[in-house]
Design an enzyme around this catalytic site. Structure first.
Site, PDB file in Angstrom:
ATOM      1  N   TYR A 100       0.635  -1.083   0.227  1.00  0.00           N
ATOM      2  CA  TYR A 100       0.494  -0.172  -0.210  1.00  0.00           C
ATOM      3  C   TYR A 100       0.776   0.848   0.199  1.00  0.00           C
ATOM      4  O   TYR A 100       1.987   0.910   0.545  1.00  0.00           O
ATOM      5  CB  TYR A 100      -1.043   0.199   1.362  1.00  0.00           C
ATOM      6  CG  TYR A 100      -0.202   0.456   2.366  1.00  0.00           C
ATOM      7  CD1 TYR A 100      -0.306   1.452   2.877  1.00  0.00           C
ATOM      8  CD2 TYR A 100       0.334  -0.510   2.736  1.00  0.00           C
ATOM      9  CE1 TYR A 100       0.497   2.243   3.964  1.00  0.00           C
ATOM     10  CE2 TYR A 100       1.747   0.487   4.051  1.00  0.00           C
ATOM     11  CZ  TYR A 100       1.097   1.101   4.817  1.00  0.00           C
ATOM     12  OH  TYR A 100       1.921   1.645   5.976  1.00  0.00           O
ATOM     13  N   HIS A 124      -1.721 -20.807   0.513  1.00  0.00           N
ATOM     14  CA  HIS A 124      -0.833 -20.285   1.521  1.00  0.00           C
ATOM     15  C   HIS A 124      -0.241 -19.484   0.012  1.00  0.00           C
ATOM     16  O   HIS A 124       0.740 -18.939  -0.166  1.00  0.00           O
ATOM     17  CB  HIS A 124       0.525 -20.724   2.332  1.00  0.00           C
ATOM     18  CG  HIS A 124      -0.223 -21.068   3.613  1.00  0.00           C
ATOM     19  ND1 HIS A 124      -1.249 -21.674   4.739  1.00  0.00           N
ATOM     20  CD2 HIS A 124       0.670 -20.105   5.594  1.00  0.00           C
ATOM     21  CE1 HIS A 124      -1.095 -21.064   5.393  1.00  0.00           C
ATOM     22  NE2 HIS A 124      -0.708 -20.510   6.259  1.00  0.00           N
ATOM     23  N   LYS A 146       6.740  -1.859   1.828  1.00  0.00           N
ATOM     24  CA  LYS A 146       5.162  -1.336   2.920  1.00  0.00           C
ATOM     25  C   LYS A 146       4.199  -2.168   2.543  1.00  0.00           C
ATOM     26  O   LYS A 146       3.217  -2.058   1.605  1.00  0.00           O
ATOM     27  CB  LYS A 146       5.245  -0.228   1.809  1.00  0.00           C
ATOM     28  CG  LYS A 146       4.245   0.378   2.694  1.00  0.00           C
ATOM     29  CD  LYS A 146       3.986   2.645   1.944  1.00  0.00           C
ATOM     30  CE  LYS A 146       3.168   3.145   2.952  1.00  0.00           C
ATOM     31  NZ  LYS A 146       3.687   3.469   4.790  1.00  0.00           N
ATOM     32  N   GLU A 157      12.561   3.198  14.163  1.00  0.00           N
ATOM     33  CA  GLU A 157      12.183   3.746  13.352  1.00  0.00           C
ATOM     34  C   GLU A 157      10.670   3.819  14.311  1.00  0.00           C
ATOM     35  O   GLU A 157      10.717   3.264  15.028  1.00  0.00           O
ATOM     36  CB  GLU A 157      11.793   3.580  11.702  1.00  0.00           C
ATOM     37  CG  GLU A 157      11.241   2.337  11.714  1.00  0.00           C
ATOM     38  CD  GLU A 157      10.467   2.081  10.084  1.00  0.00           C
ATOM     39  OE1 GLU A 157      10.286   2.762   9.581  1.00  0.00           O
ATOM     40  OE2 GLU A 157      10.467   0.877   9.919  1.00  0.00           O
ATOM     41  N   LEU A 203      11.513   1.116   6.843  1.00  0.00           N
ATOM     42  CA  LEU A 203      10.812   1.794   5.312  1.00  0.00           C
ATOM     43  C   LEU A 203      11.398   3.202   5.012  1.00  0.00           C
ATOM     44  O   LEU A 203      11.601   3.824   6.309  1.00  0.00           O
ATOM     45  CB  LEU A 203       9.403   1.882   5.711  1.00  0.00           C
ATOM     46  CG  LEU A 203       8.247   2.267   5.041  1.00  0.00           C
ATOM     47  CD1 LEU A 203       8.508   0.820   3.378  1.00  0.00           C
ATOM     48  CD2 LEU A 203       7.255   3.029   4.535  1.00  0.00           C
TER      49      LEU A 203
END
Length: 284
Positions: A32, A101, A146, A178, A202
């Protein structure tokens, strides 16, 4: 009525048709992006959608649109929903198939979902700063993707919220990484310090903007690991994200950062950031 985009169509929320077999629901199998909207225009769109394709490639998923097509979809959502200041949320899942899976057959098409919402700038936090809480980093080793797998981030954010804090700061093996939904920066003796962009964080788009602003404004930067002890001793601290912009941190684990108020370097970067966005928005 808000207009959404899903699977090639613009539609209302009441008409959304999301399959129970979508792999995003079963496995968090998707990626996303959140893109800021200022004055009705996308901010750093190419960087965000470029990263969306990078994340998709890292999980071996092909997005059934080009980068420009996704930007056009985002622009249409901004237009029809009349968003001036807000953001676009867009996600891509691997599609709907029986719950196993391994990846589904090639005939299963990834599903793109997106919407645009009004979301004002967090001016109170930007001006006055926030408190944060350090938490153990129990996430997986591919934080550079992400992805939709955000349960560890959600738990960390909730822990911070219950402690009266705005954000959680992940610490892994004695190193500050982070935030649960942000990147973290310290300032010591005029030098901006942040964890390097590895697989363990990220590489935020706003993080990249801040590093560019530092270079343009002659502010020295060190991309290196630093410890919680160093974090507590910083002269300034701030977090960055698409929706929080550059937010000063004034308390870490109930300890005051520097003088307990936003510092000069943070203010300088905030001013440089504001000069990039429309004046009508910067002056909200």
């Amino acid at each position: 009525m808000t207009t959404y985009f899903i699977d090639g169509q613009f539609t209302s929320k009441d008409s959304l048709n999301i399959s129970i077999d979508d792999r995003g629901y079963y496995f968090g199998d998707g990626v996303y992006e959140v893109v800021k909207v200022y004055d009705g225009e996308l901010y750093t769109a190419e960087e965000h959608f470029g990263r969306l394709f990078q994340s998709a490639a890292k999980i071996k998923m092909a997005i059934p649109y080009s980068e420009q097509q996704l930007i056009d979809i985002a622009k249409e959502l901004i237009k029809v929903n009349e968003v001036q200041t807000g953001h676009i949320y867009m996600q891509v899942t691997r599609g709907a198939s029986a719950r196993v899976h391994q990846f589904p057959a090639a005939a299963v098409t990834p599903v793109v979902t997106a919407y645009a919402i009004h979301n004002p700038r967090p001016l109170s936090n930007i001006e006055g700063g926030v408190s944060v809480k350090s938490v153990d980093d129990v996430r997986w080793l591919r934080c550079d993707i992400k992805s939709l797998n955000l349960l560890a981030n959600v738990l960390a954010k909730q822990e911070a919220f219950e402690a009266g804090c705005a954000e959680a700061i992940f610490v892994r093996d004695g190193v500050v990484m982070e935030g649960s939904s942000s990147n973290a920066f310290g300032v010591k003796d005029g030098v901006v310090i942040t964890h390097p962009a590895t697989n363990l964080i990220l590489n935020g788009i706003t993080r990249q903007v801040v590093l560019r602003l530092c270079k343009e404004n002659g502010i020295p930067v060190e991309e290196r690991a630093f410890t919680p002890e160093e974090m507590y001793g910083m002269d300034e601290f701030f977090i960055t994200s698409t929706t929080s912009e550059i937010t000063p941190v004034v308390l870490i684990d109930e300890k005051a950062v520097g003088a307990g108020m936003p510092g000069a370097v943070t203010r300088r970067l905030q001013e440089a950031f504001a000069r990039q966005i429309p004046l009508s928005v910067a002056g909200e």
